[in-house]
Design a protein around this motif. Sequence first.
Motif, PDB file in Angstrom:
ATOM      1  N   GLN A 180       0.825  -1.206   0.000  1.00 28.90           N
ATOM      2  CA  GLN A 180       0.000   0.000   0.000  1.00 28.90           C
ATOM      3  C   GLN A 180       0.863   1.261   0.000  1.00 28.90           C
ATOM      4  OE1 GLN A 180      -2.525  -0.495   3.435  1.00 28.90           O
ATOM      5  NE2 GLN A 180      -4.075  -1.636   2.288  1.00 28.90           N
ATOM      6  N   ILE A 181       1.916   1.230   0.809  1.00 27.46           N
ATOM      7  CA  ILE A 181       2.825   2.376   0.872  1.00 27.46           C
ATOM      8  C   ILE A 181       3.492   2.586  -0.483  1.00 27.46           C
ATOM      9  CG2 ILE A 181       4.967   3.253   1.899  1.00 27.46           C
ATOM     10  CD1 ILE A 181       4.151   1.712   4.470  1.00 27.46           C
ATOM     11  N   ALA A 182       3.924   1.496  -1.122  1.00 30.26           N
ATOM     12  CA  ALA A 182       4.582   1.588  -2.428  1.00 30.26           C
ATOM     13  C   ALA A 182       3.642   2.186  -3.467  1.00 30.26           C
ATOM     14  CB  ALA A 182       5.052   0.204  -2.878  1.00 30.26           C
ATOM     15  N   HIS A 183       2.376   1.763  -3.456  1.00 29.90           N
ATOM     16  CA  HIS A 183       1.391   2.292  -4.403  1.00 29.90           C
ATOM     17  C   HIS A 183       1.194   3.791  -4.186  1.00 29.90           C
ATOM     18  CE1 HIS A 183      -2.180   2.431  -6.947  1.00 29.90           C
ATOM     19  NE2 HIS A 183      -2.797   3.081  -5.961  1.00 29.90           N
ATOM     20  N   ARG A 184       1.090   4.187  -2.937  1.00 31.59           N
ATOM     21  CA  ARG A 184       0.891   5.603  -2.592  1.00 31.59           C
ATOM     22  C   ARG A 184       2.109   6.429  -3.000  1.00 31.59           C
ATOM     23  NH1 ARG A 184      -0.694   4.470   2.397  1.00 31.59           N
ATOM     24  NH2 ARG A 184       1.270   5.068   3.378  1.00 31.59           N
ATOM     25  N   ALA A 185       3.300   5.897  -2.731  1.00 34.12           N
ATOM     26  CA  ALA A 185       4.530   6.631  -3.042  1.00 34.12           C
ATOM     27  C   ALA A 185       4.721   6.773  -4.547  1.00 34.12           C
ATOM     28  CB  ALA A 185       5.731   5.914  -2.422  1.00 34.12           C
ATOM     29  N   ARG A 186       4.415   5.711  -5.310  1.00 34.59           N
ATOM     30  CA  ARG A 186       4.545   5.772  -6.777  1.00 34.59           C
ATOM     31  C   ARG A 186       3.641   6.853  -7.350  1.00 34.59           C
ATOM     32  NH1 ARG A 186       5.194   0.049  -6.669  1.00 34.59           N
ATOM     33  NH2 ARG A 186       2.931  -0.214  -6.785  1.00 34.59           N
ATOM     34  N   ALA A 187       2.412   6.922  -6.863  1.00 33.08           N
ATOM     35  CA  ALA A 187       1.473   7.930  -7.357  1.00 33.08           C
ATOM     36  C   ALA A 187       1.955   9.335  -7.000  1.00 33.08           C
ATOM     37  CB  ALA A 187       0.089   7.674  -6.763  1.00 33.08           C
ATOM     38  N   HIS A 188       2.478   9.484  -5.811  1.00 34.73           N
ATOM     39  CA  HIS A 188       2.985  10.780  -5.349  1.00 34.73           C
ATOM     40  C   HIS A 188       4.144  11.249  -6.221  1.00 34.73           C
ATOM     41  CE1 HIS A 188       3.865  13.789  -2.118  1.00 34.73           C
ATOM     42  NE2 HIS A 188       5.089  13.667  -2.603  1.00 34.73           N
ATOM     43  N   VAL A 189       5.078  10.343  -6.474  1.00 37.01           N
ATOM     44  CA  VAL A 189       6.257  10.694  -7.274  1.00 37.01           C
ATOM     45  C   VAL A 189       5.867  10.954  -8.725  1.00 37.01           C
ATOM     46  CG1 VAL A 189       8.435   9.806  -8.202  1.00 37.01           C
ATOM     47  CG2 VAL A 189       7.883   9.503  -5.776  1.00 37.01           C
ATOM     48  N   ALA A 190       4.982  10.131  -9.271  1.00 35.71           N
ATOM     49  CA  ALA A 190       4.571  10.286 -10.673  1.00 35.71           C
ATOM     50  C   ALA A 190       3.947  11.649 -10.935  1.00 35.71           C
ATOM     51  CB  ALA A 190       3.588   9.178 -11.051  1.00 35.71           C
ATOM     52  N   ALA A 191       3.262  12.187  -9.950  1.00 28.53           N
ATOM     53  CA  ALA A 191       2.605  13.487 -10.120  1.00 28.53           C
ATOM     54  C   ALA A 191       3.585  14.651 -10.052  1.00 28.53           C
ATOM     55  CB  ALA A 191       1.529  13.658  -9.046  1.00 28.53           C
ATOM     56  N   ARG A 192       4.816  14.388  -9.587  1.00 26.33           N
ATOM     57  CA  ARG A 192       5.766  15.479  -9.362  1.00 26.33           C
ATOM     58  C   ARG A 192       7.064  15.360 -10.140  1.00 26.33           C
ATOM     59  NH1 ARG A 192       2.620  14.428  -5.287  1.00 26.33           N
ATOM     60  NH2 ARG A 192       1.831  16.083  -3.912  1.00 26.33           N
ATOM     61  N   ARG A 193       7.360  14.193 -10.675  1.00 26.25           N
ATOM     62  CA  ARG A 193       8.623  14.008 -11.375  1.00 26.25           C
ATOM     63  C   ARG A 193       8.575  14.670 -12.757  1.00 26.25           C
ATOM     64  NH1 ARG A 193       9.343   7.763 -11.798  1.00 26.25           N
ATOM     65  NH2 ARG A 193      11.452   8.458 -12.332  1.00 26.25           N
ATOM     66  N   PRO A 194       9.738  14.973 -13.358  1.00 30.82           N
ATOM     67  CA  PRO A 194       9.748  15.570 -14.706  1.00 30.82           C
ATOM     68  C   PRO A 194       9.024  14.680 -15.706  1.00 30.82           C
ATOM     69  CG  PRO A 194      11.915  15.702 -13.686  1.00 30.82           C
ATOM     70  CD  PRO A 194      11.088  14.840 -12.791  1.00 30.82           C
ATOM     71  N   ARG A 195       8.272  15.304 -16.604  1.00 33.01           N
ATOM     72  CA  ARG A 195       7.520  14.544 -17.602  1.00 33.01           C
ATOM     73  C   ARG A 195       8.331  14.420 -18.890  1.00 33.01           C
ATOM     74  NH1 ARG A 195       4.176  17.351 -14.486  1.00 33.01           N
ATOM     75  NH2 ARG A 195       2.251  16.392 -13.742  1.00 33.01           N
ATOM     76  N   GLY A 196       8.315  13.227 -19.445  1.00 30.06           N
ATOM     77  CA  GLY A 196       9.032  13.003 -20.692  1.00 30.06           C
ATOM     78  C   GLY A 196      10.508  12.734 -20.446  1.00 30.06           C
ATOM     79  N   GLU A 197      11.092  11.922 -21.310  1.00 27.73           N
ATOM     80  CA  GLU A 197      12.509  11.599 -21.180  1.00 27.73           C
ATOM     81  C   GLU A 197      13.372  12.661 -21.845  1.00 27.73           C
ATOM     82  OE1 GLU A 197      13.456   7.701 -22.491  1.00 27.73           O
ATOM     83  OE2 GLU A 197      12.012   6.709 -21.171  1.00 27.73           O
ATOM     84  N   VAL A 198      14.460  12.984 -21.206  1.00 28.63           N
ATOM     85  CA  VAL A 198      15.424  13.942 -21.748  1.00 28.63           C
ATOM     86  C   VAL A 198      16.766  13.226 -21.854  1.00 28.63           C
ATOM     87  CG1 VAL A 198      16.595  16.139 -21.414  1.00 28.63           C
ATOM     88  CG2 VAL A 198      14.216  15.874 -20.678  1.00 28.63           C
ATOM     89  N   THR A 199      17.335  13.186 -23.038  1.00 25.24           N
ATOM     90  CA  THR A 199      18.606  12.504 -23.220  1.00 25.24           C
ATOM     91  C   THR A 199      19.756  13.353 -22.684  1.00 25.24           C
ATOM     92  OG1 THR A 199      19.048  13.439 -25.409  1.00 25.24           O
ATOM     93  CG2 THR A 199      17.698  11.438 -25.318  1.00 25.24           C
TER      94      THR A 199
END
Length: 325
Positions: A180-199
């Motif tokens: 449950q903690i992992a699911h919550r943390a993944r969602a939290h990070v996904a909403a805040r991390r940079p979008r799209g890959e940058v080489t």
Amino acid sequence: MRVTPPEPNEREKLVTSEDNGREQADATGGRGCADAATEDFVAHRNLLFTVAYEMLGSAADAEDVLQETWLKWAGVDLETVRDRRAYLVRITTRQSLNRLRTLGRRKESYVGSWLPEPLLTTPDVAEDVELADSVSMAMMLVLETLAPVERAVFVLREVFDLGYDEIADAVEKSPAAVRQIAHRARAHVAARRPRGEVTAAESRRALAAFQRAVETGDLQGLLDILSPDVVLLGDGGGIKQAVLRPIVGADKVARLVLGGLVKLPVAVTMDPAQVNGHPSLVIRLDGELDTVVAVRMEAGRITGLYAVRNPEKLSYMREATALSR
């Protein structure tokens, strides 16, 4: 601890700890167990440092955690340990969680913005895209927004691919709770991390354009590479002058950067460097290391500028650090 084989002073620390452990061991098997403990610890030291650094954002504190981990590991009966790597990671995780509480109190009284301690990294870190992404300045700042146990679970699961049972042992939670903690943390990070890959090539081009504009005083050139909503964070730790609050907006950031460097009565040089697995810039004043500038990139433009000036955070910029997972 550094990532190279122990220097004499480090070896002395290990030997001292071994002696303490051997007092409890039997006369015939004690030395062999101590030697095995040392070999296992040294073999996994880069991994353990990476775990601690990703949880703490501080290389100095990560080193302290490694020393604490060694002291506990030296007293373990290895005959009872089924998976030594997992056991070492568990000790490191628990020590890091303890250290996070101390860090939290320090950050509350920190002058200005607190930024992770930059690391001059070896080329192989950049080659491991997932590892480089996890230690980037932008991602480390996202990890700062997680609760301590959430951060530990996210790092161990998403970066080091540990099983839920192993993580549960490390954070002293049930496997179901860890999921449950992992699911919550993944969602939290996904909403805040940079979008799209940058080489790396895109980052180098953007930094080269940034450097060229700064060195020539080209305001428009700087505005062209900065995102309209770019954010500048500075970390002087109350020791060196730095912006105390985030500066938002391309025009404000560009004018501040250009104006600040032009006014300096010393020779200013900017050089590219591989920091936390990503292209960055190192600024020197009269040849002395002064500032490390890391960036966050999205859609080919700089959306975040992170300038670390606190001299207490620049010691790991003098020698490359190896990380692993």
